[in-house]
Design a protein around this motif. Structure first.
Motif, PDB file in Angstrom:
ATOM      1  N   THR A   4     -14.956  23.530  49.712  1.00  0.00           N
ATOM      2  CA  THR A   4     -13.961  22.651  48.726  1.00  0.00           C
ATOM      3  C   THR A   4     -12.715  23.659  47.355  1.00  0.00           C
ATOM      4  O   THR A   4     -12.955  22.513  46.136  1.00  0.00           O
ATOM      5  CB  THR A   4     -14.739  22.049  48.199  1.00  0.00           C
ATOM      6  N   ASP A   7     -14.796  22.962  44.102  1.00  0.00           N
ATOM      7  CA  ASP A   7     -14.010  21.950  43.592  1.00  0.00           C
ATOM      8  C   ASP A   7     -15.679  20.927  43.491  1.00  0.00           C
ATOM      9  O   ASP A   7     -16.317  20.540  44.353  1.00  0.00           O
ATOM     10  CB  ASP A   7     -13.164  20.952  44.151  1.00  0.00           C
ATOM     11  N   GLU A   9     -17.231  18.069  42.632  1.00  0.00           N
ATOM     12  CA  GLU A   9     -16.896  16.811  43.612  1.00  0.00           C
ATOM     13  C   GLU A   9     -16.180  16.407  44.724  1.00  0.00           C
ATOM     14  O   GLU A   9     -17.339  15.388  45.588  1.00  0.00           O
ATOM     15  CB  GLU A   9     -16.082  15.884  42.596  1.00  0.00           C
ATOM     16  N   ALA A  10     -15.529  17.655  45.122  1.00  0.00           N
ATOM     17  CA  ALA A  10     -15.331  17.101  46.646  1.00  0.00           C
ATOM     18  C   ALA A  10     -16.416  17.599  47.587  1.00  0.00           C
ATOM     19  O   ALA A  10     -16.425  16.734  48.775  1.00  0.00           O
ATOM     20  CB  ALA A  10     -13.838  18.134  46.446  1.00  0.00           C
ATOM     21  N   PHE A  11     -17.368  18.773  47.130  1.00  0.00           N
ATOM     22  CA  PHE A  11     -17.747  18.896  47.627  1.00  0.00           C
ATOM     23  C   PHE A  11     -19.349  18.070  48.251  1.00  0.00           C
ATOM     24  O   PHE A  11     -19.657  17.963  48.734  1.00  0.00           O
ATOM     25  CB  PHE A  11     -19.006  20.514  47.076  1.00  0.00           C
ATOM     26  N   SER A  13     -18.719  14.622  47.519  1.00  0.00           N
ATOM     27  CA  SER A  13     -18.402  13.908  48.761  1.00  0.00           C
ATOM     28  C   SER A  13     -18.536  14.474  49.994  1.00  0.00           C
ATOM     29  O   SER A  13     -19.008  13.410  50.746  1.00  0.00           O
ATOM     30  CB  SER A  13     -16.840  13.732  47.877  1.00  0.00           C
ATOM     31  N   LEU A  14     -18.666  15.264  50.224  1.00  0.00           N
ATOM     32  CA  LEU A  14     -18.254  16.158  51.844  1.00  0.00           C
ATOM     33  C   LEU A  14     -19.736  15.916  52.202  1.00  0.00           C
ATOM     34  O   LEU A  14     -19.581  15.800  53.682  1.00  0.00           O
ATOM     35  CB  LEU A  14     -17.199  17.357  51.679  1.00  0.00           C
ATOM     36  N   TRP A  57     -20.530  24.944  49.182  1.00  0.00           N
ATOM     37  CA  TRP A  57     -18.735  24.952  50.018  1.00  0.00           C
ATOM     38  C   TRP A  57     -19.377  24.655  51.675  1.00  0.00           C
ATOM     39  O   TRP A  57     -20.367  24.810  52.024  1.00  0.00           O
ATOM     40  CB  TRP A  57     -18.131  25.813  50.127  1.00  0.00           C
TER      41      TRP A  57
END
Length: 57
Positions: A4, A7, A9-11, A13-14, A57
């Motif tokens: 990610t 990031d 926030e992206a991690f 969420s994922l 990640w």
């Protein structure tokens, strides 16, 4: 889990979606077909969840 690009926030969420929608909903016998690497099952990958979280990640 994919990269990610550091990031947080992206991690977050994922990893949440992977834990809830895949590992939380499907049995360990479920086969997964990643975009690279060998085919596997959720049961084989479940022990890696802490490693993925730590890696970020």
């Amino acid at each position: 889990m994919g990269n990610t690009w550091k990031d947080p926030e992206a991690f977050a969420s994922l990893i949440r979606d992977v834990e809830e929608k895949l590992f939380g909903a499907l049995p360990d016998e479920t086969w997964v077909y990643p975009g690279h690497g060998d085919d596997t099952t959720l049961g084989n990958e479940r022990p890696h969840l802490p490693e993925w979280r730590e890696r970020g990640w």
